[in-house]
Structures are given as structure tokens and as C-alpha cells.
Motif scaffolding. Structure first.
Motif, PDB file in Angstrom:
ATOM      1  N   LEU A 118       0.837  -1.196   0.000  1.00 15.29           N
ATOM      2  CA  LEU A 118       0.000   0.000   0.000  1.00 15.29           C
ATOM      3  C   LEU A 118       0.875   1.251   0.000  1.00 15.29           C
ATOM      4  O   LEU A 118       0.631   2.194  -0.763  1.00 15.29           O
ATOM      5  N   ASP A 119       1.902   1.247   0.828  1.00 18.92           N
ATOM      6  CA  ASP A 119       2.833   2.379   0.868  1.00 18.92           C
ATOM      7  C   ASP A 119       3.455   2.628  -0.502  1.00 18.92           C
ATOM      8  O   ASP A 119       3.550   3.771  -0.964  1.00 18.92           O
ATOM      9  N   ARG A 120       3.889   1.549  -1.159  1.00 16.98           N
ATOM     10  CA  ARG A 120       4.548   1.700  -2.461  1.00 16.98           C
ATOM     11  C   ARG A 120       3.574   2.224  -3.512  1.00 16.98           C
ATOM     12  O   ARG A 120       3.945   3.040  -4.365  1.00 16.98           O
ATOM     13  N   GLN A 206      -4.168   2.955   8.212  1.00 18.00           N
ATOM     14  CA  GLN A 206      -3.143   2.483   7.275  1.00 18.00           C
ATOM     15  C   GLN A 206      -3.124   3.318   6.002  1.00 18.00           C
ATOM     16  O   GLN A 206      -2.054   3.629   5.471  1.00 18.00           O
ATOM     17  N   TYR A 207      -4.306   3.682   5.490  1.00 20.57           N
ATOM     18  CA  TYR A 207      -4.349   4.567   4.323  1.00 20.57           C
ATOM     19  C   TYR A 207      -3.728   5.918   4.656  1.00 20.57           C
ATOM     20  O   TYR A 207      -2.905   6.447   3.891  1.00 20.57           O
ATOM     21  N   GLU A 208      -4.117   6.487   5.777  1.00 18.87           N
ATOM     22  CA  GLU A 208      -3.606   7.802   6.159  1.00 18.87           C
ATOM     23  C   GLU A 208      -2.095   7.776   6.346  1.00 18.87           C
ATOM     24  O   GLU A 208      -1.393   8.717   5.950  1.00 18.87           O
ATOM     25  N   GLN A 209      -1.569   6.699   6.941  1.00 17.53           N
ATOM     26  CA  GLN A 209      -0.128   6.585   7.129  1.00 17.53           C
ATOM     27  C   GLN A 209       0.588   6.460   5.794  1.00 17.53           C
ATOM     28  O   GLN A 209       1.677   7.028   5.611  1.00 17.53           O
ATOM     29  N   ALA A 210       0.004   5.723   4.844  1.00 17.89           N
ATOM     30  CA  ALA A 210       0.617   5.578   3.522  1.00 17.89           C
ATOM     31  C   ALA A 210       0.708   6.931   2.829  1.00 17.89           C
ATOM     32  O   ALA A 210       1.734   7.263   2.219  1.00 17.89           O
ATOM     33  N   ARG A 213       3.460   9.040   4.616  1.00 18.77           N
ATOM     34  CA  ARG A 213       4.823   8.607   4.274  1.00 18.77           C
ATOM     35  C   ARG A 213       5.191   9.004   2.850  1.00 18.77           C
ATOM     36  O   ARG A 213       6.368   9.148   2.519  1.00 18.77           O
ATOM     37  N   ALA A 214       4.187   9.186   1.990  1.00 20.06           N
ATOM     38  CA  ALA A 214       4.440   9.614   0.605  1.00 20.06           C
ATOM     39  C   ALA A 214       4.538  11.131   0.479  1.00 20.06           C
ATOM     40  O   ALA A 214       4.684  11.652  -0.628  1.00 20.06           O
ATOM     41  N   GLY A 215       4.429  11.834   1.598  1.00 19.10           N
ATOM     42  CA  GLY A 215       4.524  13.285   1.553  1.00 19.10           C
ATOM     43  C   GLY A 215       3.255  13.974   1.110  1.00 19.10           C
ATOM     44  O   GLY A 215       3.288  15.090   0.570  1.00 19.10           O
TER      45      GLY A 215
END
Length: 236
Positions: A118-120, A206-210, A213-215
Motif C-alpha cells: 500500500l505504501d509503495r 493504514q491509508y492515512e499513514q501511507a 509517508r508519501a509526503g
């Protein structure tokens, strides 16, 4: 999934009739232009057969699409001659140009199997837009909103063809096993195909953290229809 043109045809027939793509594209465009009024170029990641992309092409001066499934892109190419379409993985695709907005529609993000994936994927969307550009993701259901054992069905008859789709979804931890069956009948005969999709129930956090982390500073916006809503934010 959608490993051949016939499977893509089944998908296209059903969902073009079932979903109001134009209305959804309109809502998404309003969300984008609320943050970037002059947005003119849009990238649709996991564009599928291009029905959303077709609607976006009427609202933006320049659009492009990305999808991992070549049969889906082949259908999109017939629908959108002249629109750049790319085979690519949402976790790693890098476009040759930057966009004012990058979107991932129809809960396609749920095919990511882990928080790292998800992060990627969100990082890919963020990297595709200019500073100040908009990143928008339509999530799938959250763990607390998913209905275990959910059954859905749809049927369509048009131009001498009838197609039906039924599905059954069951929760397995933070994953959902969705079993789907399609039957298509036309002059060539009757064809049945089935598939099992595994979808991830990511949490809102988890969505909000992704996004973070992506700025990208993102907010969750409820859908105007019956969908799961949108995460929308601006790249710093």
C-alpha cells in the motif's frame, strides 16, 4: 485476473451498465479542482478497460492510463484511440511526465497484499504528480464496514448477449476471499468462467499513514453515491 480478451469483454459489459462512471468522474474532478483549480493533466492508475478514463478525458485536457492487465488495456485502447496507455504495476510504475492529479479508482488499491505494498502504491501516485498536485484513492471497505458473507449479483442483456455475475465474499483475517462466477451467452454459445480474488481490508489509519509517508496530506471524503468514499490530498 482478466487474463484474456474474453474476460475483459465480460467485465466491460457488466460494469459499463452497472456503474455511473460519468457521475463518479465528475465528483472526483470536483475534489481535484477544489485543491488545484487549474488541473489539466490526469493519470489513472489501474485504469482497467478505460471507462473512468473516458469520462476523465472529457474533463481534462490530457489523460493517460496505467494497468497491469494487457487485455484490459487492449479494450481501453479501442475505447480511447490516441490516449497514452501503459502496462505497469501500481507499486513501481514511473511515468515519463508529471501530472496535476493521479487517481486510483474502483477500490483497485485493495489488491495490494500488505501495508508495505500500500505504501509503495501511494508513493507511486505521489511521485507521478507535480508539487501541489492532487493524489486521490478510492479505497475498499474498512474492516469495520465490510459485511462478511456478502453476496452480490448482476445481469445484463444487450445486443444479443446476456451476461450474469454473482459473487460471495468471506473474511479471512485482514483479507477477503471473493469468489466470482460469470456466465456469458451469445451467438458463439455459452461460456462460464470463475475466479477468486483476494482483497485486503486496510484500516483508515493504514491509508492515512501511507499518504503521510508519501509526503501527501490527505483527508477522507464520503462518496456522493454508495461507494466507500475517497482519500484525497495534496503533494507537498
Amino acid at each position: 485476473m482478466y487474463e484474456n480478451d474474453r474476460a475483459a469483454e465480460m467485465y466491460d459489459l457488466l460494469y459499463e451498465d452497472k456503474k455511473d462512471y460519468r457521475s463518479e468522474a465528475g465528483q472526483v474532478t470536483r475534489l481535484i479542482r477544489a485543491h488545484r483549480p487549474d488541473a489539466a493533466a490526469l493519470l489513472d492508475v489501474a485504469c482497467g478497460t478505460g471507462i473512468h478514463l473516458q469520462a476523465f478525458s472529457e474533463l481534462f485536457a490530457h489523460v493517460e492510463g496505467v494497468d497491469l492487465a494487457e487485455p484490459m488495456l487492449a479494450t481501453a485502447a479501442r475505447r480511447l484511440p490516441g490516449v497514452p496507455l501503459h502496462v505497469g504495476d501500481m507499486r513501481s510504475f514511473r511515468p515519463e511526465r508529471s501530472f496535476d492529479a493521479a487517481v486510483c479508482m474502483f477500490s483497485s488499491i485493495a489488491y495490494m497484499r500488505s501495508a508495505a505494498d500500500l505504501d509503495r502504491a501511494v508513493a507511486t501516485l505521489a511521485a507521478a504528480v507535480v508539487p501541489g498536485g492532487v493524489v486521490l484513492v478510492e479505497p475498499w471497505w474498512f474492516p469495520e464496514t465490510f459485511l462478511d458473507g456478502y453476496v452480490a449479483g448482476h445481469a445484463l442483456t444487450r445486443d444479443g448477449r446476456t451476461i450474469t455475475r454473482v459473487s460471495h465474499s468471506t473474511r479471512q483475517g485482514d483479507m477477503v476471499r471473493m469468489e466470482l462466477h460469470y456466465v456469458l451467452a451469445d451467438a458463439r454459445g455459452v461460456e462460464h468462467r470463475s475466479e477468486v480474488d483476494m482483497l485486503t481490508l486496510f484500516t483508515r489509519e493504514q491509508y492515512e499513514q501511507a499518504f503521510s509517508r508519501a509526503g501527501v496530506k490527505a483527508e477522507y471524503v464520503e462518496s456522493e453515491g454508495t461507494g466507500p468514499g475517497f482519500f484525497v490530498g495534496v503533494r507537498g
